[in-house]
Scaffold this motif. Structure first.
Motif, PDB file in Angstrom:
ATOM      1  N   ARG A  83      42.851 -92.016  23.353  1.00 19.19           N
ATOM      2  CA  ARG A  83      41.701 -92.394  23.069  1.00 19.19           C
ATOM      3  C   ARG A  83      41.600 -93.309  21.984  1.00 19.19           C
ATOM      4  O   ARG A  83      40.824 -94.221  22.205  1.00 19.19           O
ATOM      5  CB  ARG A  83      40.729 -90.966  22.516  1.00 19.19           C
ATOM      6  CG  ARG A  83      39.069 -91.339  22.572  1.00 19.19           C
ATOM      7  CD  ARG A  83      38.614 -89.996  21.670  1.00 19.19           C
ATOM      8  NE  ARG A  83      38.854 -88.830  22.508  1.00 19.19           N
ATOM      9  CZ  ARG A  83      38.536 -87.606  21.980  1.00 19.19           C
ATOM     10  NH1 ARG A  83      37.771 -87.548  20.671  1.00 19.19           N
ATOM     11  NH2 ARG A  83      38.592 -86.374  22.609  1.00 19.19           N
ATOM     12  N   HIS A  99      45.043 -90.310  18.893  1.00 13.13           N
ATOM     13  CA  HIS A  99      44.079 -89.231  19.566  1.00 13.13           C
ATOM     14  C   HIS A  99      44.383 -89.370  21.054  1.00 13.13           C
ATOM     15  O   HIS A  99      44.064 -90.420  21.842  1.00 13.13           O
ATOM     16  CB  HIS A  99      42.671 -89.468  19.190  1.00 13.13           C
ATOM     17  CG  HIS A  99      41.935 -88.267  19.228  1.00 13.13           C
ATOM     18  ND1 HIS A  99      40.498 -88.295  18.916  1.00 13.13           N
ATOM     19  CD2 HIS A  99      42.137 -86.959  19.951  1.00 13.13           C
ATOM     20  CE1 HIS A  99      40.102 -87.180  19.260  1.00 13.13           C
ATOM     21  NE2 HIS A  99      40.987 -86.335  19.949  1.00 13.13           N
ATOM     22  N   ASP A 101      43.730 -87.250  24.840  1.00  8.43           N
ATOM     23  CA  ASP A 101      43.123 -86.330  25.848  1.00  8.43           C
ATOM     24  C   ASP A 101      43.977 -86.207  26.952  1.00  8.43           C
ATOM     25  O   ASP A 101      44.954 -87.063  27.531  1.00  8.43           O
ATOM     26  CB  ASP A 101      41.625 -86.910  26.337  1.00  8.43           C
ATOM     27  CG  ASP A 101      40.829 -87.308  25.324  1.00  8.43           C
ATOM     28  OD1 ASP A 101      40.757 -86.486  24.433  1.00  8.43           O
ATOM     29  OD2 ASP A 101      39.914 -88.226  25.284  1.00  8.43           O
ATOM     30  N   VAL A 118      38.857 -83.359  30.992  1.00  5.23           N
ATOM     31  CA  VAL A 118      39.474 -83.182  29.800  1.00  5.23           C
ATOM     32  C   VAL A 118      39.712 -81.884  29.209  1.00  5.23           C
ATOM     33  O   VAL A 118      38.590 -81.092  29.027  1.00  5.23           O
ATOM     34  CB  VAL A 118      39.000 -84.199  28.818  1.00  5.23           C
ATOM     35  CG1 VAL A 118      39.909 -84.148  27.286  1.00  5.23           C
ATOM     36  CG2 VAL A 118      39.240 -85.664  28.942  1.00  5.23           C
ATOM     37  N   GLU A 121      42.934 -81.658  23.915  1.00  5.80           N
ATOM     38  CA  GLU A 121      42.884 -82.693  23.164  1.00  5.80           C
ATOM     39  C   GLU A 121      43.949 -82.518  21.983  1.00  5.80           C
ATOM     40  O   GLU A 121      44.047 -81.398  21.652  1.00  5.80           O
ATOM     41  CB  GLU A 121      41.704 -83.185  22.555  1.00  5.80           C
ATOM     42  CG  GLU A 121      40.961 -82.101  21.578  1.00  5.80           C
ATOM     43  CD  GLU A 121      39.330 -82.530  21.082  1.00  5.80           C
ATOM     44  OE1 GLU A 121      39.168 -83.816  21.243  1.00  5.80           O
ATOM     45  OE2 GLU A 121      39.015 -81.726  20.611  1.00  5.80           O
ATOM     46  N   LYS A 142      40.169 -77.509  24.944  1.00  7.45           N
ATOM     47  CA  LYS A 142      38.432 -77.797  25.250  1.00  7.45           C
ATOM     48  C   LYS A 142      38.053 -76.850  26.231  1.00  7.45           C
ATOM     49  O   LYS A 142      36.778 -76.499  26.246  1.00  7.45           O
ATOM     50  CB  LYS A 142      38.212 -79.126  25.574  1.00  7.45           C
ATOM     51  CG  LYS A 142      38.717 -80.048  24.487  1.00  7.45           C
ATOM     52  CD  LYS A 142      38.210 -81.482  24.734  1.00  7.45           C
ATOM     53  CE  LYS A 142      36.877 -81.679  24.620  1.00  7.45           C
ATOM     54  NZ  LYS A 142      36.523 -83.097  24.624  1.00  7.45           N
TER      55      LYS A 142
END
Length: 662
Positions: A83, A99, A101, A118, A121, A142
């Motif tokens: 990301r 970062h 995902d 997603v 993460e 998530k």
């Protein structure tokens, strides 16, 4: 030609951050990913996506990669995407914060995260100083799903085979061990807190935190690595993951050198030189598979559209010299006549025999069912294997019961034992079989290959090729010299779980796959490898489009099938001063009745040239180049030299065959 996307970070230099976004088409990004080159002191590494790859110290490879993985309850890997990325610098070294995902693949039973969403993460922190390389992982779910593994894995290069290692457990106990030379069916190291070893005057300490780690031999799955990972296999899986659940781990490797090692810059090669010499083997018999799932049981005549899809086009190009068409038959047996009819039509089109793999818990009535489905013509079957649906391996007792009934029904082909799955299942099956593990009724062994059990990245797929030879050599050893039949070989796994079939791969119709197939066949051209089965007859996992037009891999196999049993000549790579790594060019010379044919493939996103020193009787000035996959963008050209050698230049991911006139 593609352009290399890379940047170099030095601990005492300033460099603007490279954009994470890459606006090229997805397939181009996959084939030629952005590479960020890192160098601090004598450590060097490459950041490719979320993977810290090719970690070296003083110019010597230390680790193949450190990466984070999320694997669901069916061992499918969540697809990572970066990301954002931030670079942090100080006087001691370089840090990168990434970062990531992770997109869920979905599940066969509909449970868990929605496919493509997603579901997880993580924040990866990469830190490189003159003494250490450290990767930390902090992840959060998530959404709810079921997992078999989440966390960091370390890939050790296969060149470590035979390396002595000290294994330190969490309670401080030290055990001596070594990376295996033969492919090991059981765990290599267990209960790991750290691994310690020495190489050329440097001591290395690889430490782990956040979980208990263990090491397996990934060559079992044709990966070019050993892997150290968390979630010990003794623990029950799968495990439910709730939204908000977190995982935190870290891996660090520290180097202590008695003397400061040299840090030579990598030297690439514009050209690789080969000498074509004496015969070293013969072209193995080649086969195709058909997808039995495409034939509906309600279509006993095998004439509907499902049957056509299962058997390929029915109107497409022929492959003269093809040895067999492989079909797997599952329960219920009412479906067998239609599936065998579709496979037989495909075999008839090429003038090939049948290779039948039965997946059933029992041998009772198998011979009778086959004889009925083939109108008594069991002589059409050149090979037949029986595999239990739970183990994917042969049940010796069932095989013993099957043999006499087959012979009475008119079967005279080879009876196969082994596995319809990966080499690891064959390896474990034989290791657990006692003093005489291979059934005496077995004429030959069988196992399958796929390059994407653990990784879908192109460099990892390419690195499976030399391991193909290792798996075949190990199978020959395990079978006490029995012939080995390798395949089906598919780009993606044929199954992760019962009743789960393979997806197609965007690479299937790309010229990459022809170059990879040639390299694979070169690796499998080994005494005792009796046949190799590649891909399927039809789209989307095969050698032809829906209209029967051959893709690049199909064009290659068409030419190679016609060379069955012909001598393969040595292609000895000439030493090149300061060369790094192995060449990504395959040279596969075949001495056919019509003369010398040299097949060449380039497994690189860069143009490559192979300089060939030819045997007597082959005139470089008469060389004729046929590009395989020209319609897919492959290119090749030949240039004779004054000394009689021939330089063949291949475009990125290109394959060609060179023939010579009188």
């Amino acid at each position: 030609m593609s352009t290399e996307h890379s940047a170099t970070l030095h601990s005492a230099a300033t460099l603007s951050a490279q954009a994470v976004s890459d606006l090229r088409p997805a397939l181009e990004r996959r084939l030629d990913p952005q590479i960020r080159k890192l160098a601090v002191g004598v450590w060097t590494a490459e950041l490719i996506g979320d993977e810290l790859a090719n970690i070296s110290y003083g110019g010597r490879p230390v680790l193949r990669a450190i990466k984070a993985v999320v694997r669901d309850h069916e061992w499918r890997t969540f697809a990572p995407s970066v990301r954002d990325l931030a670079e942090l610098k100080d006087d001691d070294g370089v840090s990168l914060r990434i970062h990531v995902d992770y997109a869920a693949p979905g599940s066969a039973d509909g449970a868990g995260a929605e496919a493509g969403a997603v579901a997880f993460e993580a924040m990866l922190m990469l830190r490189i100083t003159p003494a250490t390389v450290e990767v930390s992982f902090s992840g959060r779910a998530k959404t709810a799903f079921r997992r078999n593994r989440i966390g960091l894995v370390v890939l050790h290069p296969t060149s470590e085979a035979g390396r002595d290692v000290s294994v330190v457990s969490p309670d401080g106990n030290v055990t001596a061990g070594a990376f295996p030379t033969d492919i090991r069916p059981d765990l290599v190291f267990t209960d790991i807190s750290s691994l310690e070893w020495a190489d050329a005057g440097t001591a290395f300490d690889l430490g782990f935190s956040g979980d208990i780690f263990e090491t397996e031999d990934q060559r079992n799955w044709s990966d070019g690595s050993f892997k150290t990972y968390s979630t010990p296999s003794a623990l029950p899986t799968p495990v439910d993951v709730a939204a908000g659940d977190t995982v935190t781990q870290s891996v660090s490797i520290e180097a202590l050198s008695i003397e400061t090692p040299d840090n030579p810059l990598p030297v690439g090669e514009d050209q690789a030189a080969f000498t074509v010499g004496e015969p070293v083997g013969t072209v193995p018999a080649l086969a195709l598979s058909v997808d039995p799932a495409g034939v509906a049981p309600a279509d006993p005549a095998g004439s509907g559209p499902a049957a056509t899809a299962a058997a390929g086009s029915g109107q497409g190009a022929q492959l003269p010299g093809l040895n067999a068409v492989l079909v797997e038959l599952y329960e219920p047996r009412e479906a067998w006549p239609a599936k065998l009819a579709a496979a037989a039509r495909e075999a008839d089109r090429h003038g090939a025999a049948l290779d039948v793999r039965i997946v059933s818990p029992s041998a009772d009535g198998v011979a009778e069912a086959l004889r009925g489905a083939l109108d008594g013509q069991l002589s059409r079957i050149v090979r037949l294997g029986l595999f239990h649906p739970e183990t994917q391996c042969t049940d010796p007792a069932a095989l013993a019961g099957l043999k006499p009934s087959l012979e009475n029904a008119g079967f005279s082909g080879q009876l196969l034992a082994g596995t319809r799955s990966h080499f690891t299942e064959l390896n474990r099956w034989i290791a657990g079989g006692g003093s005489s593990p291979v059934p005496p009724d077995a004429d030959a062994l069988a196992f399958s290959l796929t390059p994407q059990v653990h990784s879908t990245e192109i460099p990892h797929i390419v690195e499976t090729v030399p391991v193909h030879r290792s798996t075949a050599a190990n199978a020959l050893r395990l079978g006490d010299g029995r012939p080995v039949h390798v395949g089906p070989i598919t780009l993606k796994p044929r199954f992760h779980a019962p009743d789960q079939h393979a997806d197609g791969d965007e690479l299937q119709d790309h010229s990459f796959t022809a170059a990879w197939t040639l390299a694979s066949l070169d690796a499998l051209t080994l005494g005792g490898v009796a046949s190799v089965t590649y891909f399927e007859a039809g789209s989307p996992r095969g050698i032809a489009a829906a209209d029967g037009t051959l893709n690049p891999a199909g064009e290659l196999l068409q030419k190679l099938a016609a060379c069955k049993g012909e001598p393969v000549l040595a292609a000895t790579r000439q030493p090149v001063q300061r060369a790094t790594g192995q060449t990504l060019v395959t040279v596969y010379p075949v001495q056919s009745a019509a003369g010398l044919q040299v097949f060449l493939g380039n497994l690189s996103p860069r143009e490559a040239t192979a300089a060939l020193s030819l045997p007597g009787g082959s005139d470089a000035a008469t060389a004729d180049v046929t590009v395989i996959g020209a319609s897919a963008g492959a290119t090749a050209a030949a240039d004779p030299a004054d000394d009689g050698a021939l330089a063949v230049t291949l475009g990125p991911w290109s394959t060609a065959v060179v023939t010579f006139g009188d």
